[in-house]
Design a protein around this motif. Structure first.
Motif, PDB file in Angstrom:
ATOM      1  N   THR A 156      10.289   3.348  -8.671  1.00 23.90           N
ATOM      2  CA  THR A 156       9.875   2.239  -7.666  1.00 23.90           C
ATOM      3  C   THR A 156       8.551   1.810  -7.259  1.00 23.90           C
ATOM      4  OG1 THR A 156       9.581   4.038  -5.815  1.00 23.90           O
ATOM      5  CG2 THR A 156      11.990   3.419  -6.419  1.00 23.90           C
ATOM      6  N   ARG A 157       7.639   2.322  -8.069  1.00 22.23           N
ATOM      7  CA  ARG A 157       6.303   1.853  -8.053  1.00 22.23           C
ATOM      8  C   ARG A 157       6.031   0.509  -8.013  1.00 22.23           C
ATOM      9  NH1 ARG A 157       3.639   5.534  -5.149  1.00 22.23           N
ATOM     10  NH2 ARG A 157       1.566   5.331  -6.249  1.00 22.23           N
ATOM     11  N   GLU A 208       8.000  -1.235  -5.090  1.00 22.91           N
ATOM     12  CA  GLU A 208       7.250  -1.081  -3.962  1.00 22.91           C
ATOM     13  C   GLU A 208       5.979  -1.583  -3.677  1.00 22.91           C
ATOM     14  OE1 GLU A 208       9.801  -0.589  -1.829  1.00 22.91           O
ATOM     15  OE2 GLU A 208       9.191   1.263  -0.988  1.00 22.91           O
ATOM     16  N   GLY A 209       5.134  -1.481  -4.872  1.00 21.06           N
ATOM     17  CA  GLY A 209       3.828  -2.201  -4.842  1.00 21.06           C
ATOM     18  C   GLY A 209       4.003  -3.747  -4.477  1.00 21.06           C
ATOM     19  N   ARG A 269       6.287  -5.066  -2.945  1.00 17.48           N
ATOM     20  CA  ARG A 269       6.898  -5.377  -1.550  1.00 17.48           C
ATOM     21  C   ARG A 269       5.770  -5.092  -0.654  1.00 17.48           C
ATOM     22  NH1 ARG A 269       9.231  -2.618   2.727  1.00 17.48           N
ATOM     23  NH2 ARG A 269       8.758  -0.311   1.862  1.00 17.48           N
ATOM     24  N   LEU A 270       4.762  -4.279  -0.961  1.00 14.44           N
ATOM     25  CA  LEU A 270       3.607  -3.999   0.145  1.00 14.44           C
ATOM     26  C   LEU A 270       2.966  -5.246  -0.133  1.00 14.44           C
ATOM     27  CD1 LEU A 270       1.829  -0.913   1.104  1.00 14.44           C
ATOM     28  CD2 LEU A 270       0.609  -3.104  -0.022  1.00 14.44           C
ATOM     29  N   LEU A 314       2.097  -7.669   3.137  1.00 13.25           N
ATOM     30  CA  LEU A 314       0.731  -8.316   3.715  1.00 13.25           C
ATOM     31  C   LEU A 314       0.297  -9.670   3.599  1.00 13.25           C
ATOM     32  CD1 LEU A 314      -1.296  -5.152   1.980  1.00 13.25           C
ATOM     33  CD2 LEU A 314      -0.417  -5.277   4.515  1.00 13.25           C
ATOM     34  N   VAL A 340      -8.749  -1.231  -2.242  1.00 11.82           N
ATOM     35  CA  VAL A 340      -7.974  -1.542  -3.438  1.00 11.82           C
ATOM     36  C   VAL A 340      -6.776  -0.580  -3.197  1.00 11.82           C
ATOM     37  CG1 VAL A 340      -7.497  -1.117  -6.003  1.00 11.82           C
ATOM     38  CG2 VAL A 340      -9.766  -1.997  -4.958  1.00 11.82           C
ATOM     39  N   ILE A 341      -5.545  -1.100  -3.480  1.00 16.64           N
ATOM     40  CA  ILE A 341      -4.251  -0.277  -3.151  1.00 16.64           C
ATOM     41  C   ILE A 341      -3.749   0.017  -4.649  1.00 16.64           C
ATOM     42  CG2 ILE A 341      -1.963   0.198  -2.032  1.00 16.64           C
ATOM     43  CD1 ILE A 341      -3.313  -1.347   0.317  1.00 16.64           C
ATOM     44  N   ASN A 342      -3.588   1.099  -5.208  1.00 20.45           N
ATOM     45  CA  ASN A 342      -2.930   1.424  -6.490  1.00 20.45           C
ATOM     46  C   ASN A 342      -1.611   2.083  -6.574  1.00 20.45           C
ATOM     47  OD1 ASN A 342      -3.386   1.391  -9.219  1.00 20.45           O
ATOM     48  ND2 ASN A 342      -3.765   3.765  -9.094  1.00 20.45           N
ATOM     49  N   PHE A 343      -0.835   1.402  -7.247  1.00 19.14           N
ATOM     50  CA  PHE A 343       0.673   1.788  -7.566  1.00 19.14           C
ATOM     51  C   PHE A 343       0.680   1.869  -9.082  1.00 19.14           C
ATOM     52  CE2 PHE A 343       1.320  -0.195  -3.451  1.00 19.14           C
ATOM     53  CZ  PHE A 343       2.320   0.798  -2.875  1.00 19.14           C
ATOM     54  N   TYR A 396       4.185   5.399   3.322  1.00 23.74           N
ATOM     55  CA  TYR A 396       5.008   4.358   2.587  1.00 23.74           C
ATOM     56  C   TYR A 396       5.815   4.715   1.226  1.00 23.74           C
ATOM     57  CZ  TYR A 396       5.661  -0.396   0.360  1.00 23.74           C
ATOM     58  OH  TYR A 396       6.209  -1.457  -0.323  1.00 23.74           O
ATOM     59  N   ASP A 397       6.839   4.141   0.934  1.00 29.05           N
ATOM     60  CA  ASP A 397       7.586   4.710  -0.139  1.00 29.05           C
ATOM     61  C   ASP A 397       7.994   6.203  -0.104  1.00 29.05           C
ATOM     62  OD1 ASP A 397       8.696   4.421  -2.863  1.00 29.05           O
ATOM     63  OD2 ASP A 397       7.046   4.158  -3.773  1.00 29.05           O
ATOM     64  N   LEU A 449       5.104  -3.063   7.809  1.00 29.62           N
ATOM     65  CA  LEU A 449       4.071  -3.737   6.811  1.00 29.62           C
ATOM     66  C   LEU A 449       3.024  -4.417   7.899  1.00 29.62           C
ATOM     67  CD1 LEU A 449       5.564  -4.670   3.458  1.00 29.62           C
ATOM     68  CD2 LEU A 449       3.759  -2.997   4.224  1.00 29.62           C
ATOM     69  N   ALA A 488      -0.842  -4.098   8.176  1.00 33.23           N
ATOM     70  CA  ALA A 488      -1.601  -5.260   8.022  1.00 33.23           C
ATOM     71  C   ALA A 488      -2.645  -5.158   9.145  1.00 33.23           C
ATOM     72  CB  ALA A 488      -1.048  -6.641   7.935  1.00 33.23           C
ATOM     73  N   CYS A 527      -6.191   5.839  -0.708  1.00 26.40           N
ATOM     74  CA  CYS A 527      -4.798   5.805  -1.263  1.00 26.40           C
ATOM     75  C   CYS A 527      -4.285   6.942  -2.087  1.00 26.40           C
ATOM     76  CB  CYS A 527      -4.563   4.579  -2.056  1.00 26.40           C
ATOM     77  SG  CYS A 527      -5.003   2.789  -1.375  1.00 26.40           S
TER      78      CYS A 527
END
Lengths: 115, 133
Positions: A17-18, A21-22, A24-25, A29, A112-115, B40-41, B117, B121, B132
């Motif tokens: 799902t990464r 879901e990445g 979707r996030l 935002l 930075v958000i990492n998936f 999340y997730d 979300l 935000a 993260c």
């Protein structure tokens, strides 16, 4: 204040799902606030999600929402080349950029958000 | 004092991310910082009320006695999160992720907030740093 946020996805679009879901996030935002400037970068196996022949299902809705807000997902060109792929393989709405450009975006980002 | 945001996207029983997250939060609190979580997730699975035993030992952890050794996890995730909540840490859960997993408010420990979300935000506009996991 630096408002730049990067969501970087390195997982393939199938098998977990990464990827979805990445996105979707990122979509959430983008749609929730104008306090952040969101960029999406597909790197590594994440580039498979940008191919014209990839079935994206529900993820297409997330991409459509981002397109409404003028967010164009970026695809690292070197990751494409490493997988025997190129710009010609990309679906419309995705933009290939160089690894050096990805580095510039990452170093300029506040988060930075990492998936 | 800084405001540290921690995003956890991994489940507690297969990955060590939750433990790293709460360890960071513990130290940050000791140093006088403010901490807020967004789960999340599969991260939403961390503060489940009915957890009763710690996850299976993690292999290859840096703090193990030697490389490849098994190391017991440091506690039960819900208890560690409850401790953080008691010290003023905010724990926000993605409601969509919870719903996907058949979870409702009553399934979580007291004090966590179910949001979404838009809340994340807002949090991103308030924090100084984001970790993260």
């Amino acid at each position: 204040m630096n408002k730049r946020l990067v969501v970087m996805i390195q997982c393939a679009p199938l098998g977990n799902t990464r990827f979805s879901e990445g996105l979707r996030l990122a979509m959430g935002l983008v749609a929730c606030t104008d306090e952040l400037a969101v960029s999406v970068i597909l790197k590594g196996d994440g580039v498979y999600g940008a191919l014209a022949k990839t079935e994206r299902g529900e993820v297409s809705r997330y991409l459509a929402t981002m397109a409404e807000w003028d967010v164009e997902p970026l695809v690292e060109a070197e990751s494409l080349a490493e997988r025997g792929l190129g710009r010609v393989d990309l679906a419309s709405g995705f933009k290939a950029v160089s690894r050096s450009r990805v580095l510039e975006l990452l170093t300029a980002a506040r988060f930075v958000i990492n998936f | 004092m800084a405001h540290i945001g921690i995003l956890v996207t991994m489940a507690p029983c297969q990955f060590e991310n939750w433990e790293t997250a709460v360890d960071i939060a513990d130290v940050a609190l000791e140093k006088g910082h403010k901490v807020s979580f967004f789960l999340y997730d599969d991260g939403v699975l961390n503060p489940l009320r009915r957890q009763s035993s710690p996850p299976a030992p993690y292999s290859g952890a840096l703090s193990a006695p030697y490389p490849g050794a098994l190391r017991a996890s440091a506690g039960i995730p819900c208890e560690r999160f409850a401790s953080l909540l008691s010290r003023g840490v905010a724990v926000l859960i993605c409601g969509t992720g919870a719903k996907m997993r058949g979870l409702e408010a009553r399934d979580f420990i007291d004090g966590v907030k179910i949001g979404g979300l838009p809340d994340f935000a807002l949090l991103l506009t308030e924090i100084d740093r984001l970790v993260c996991l």
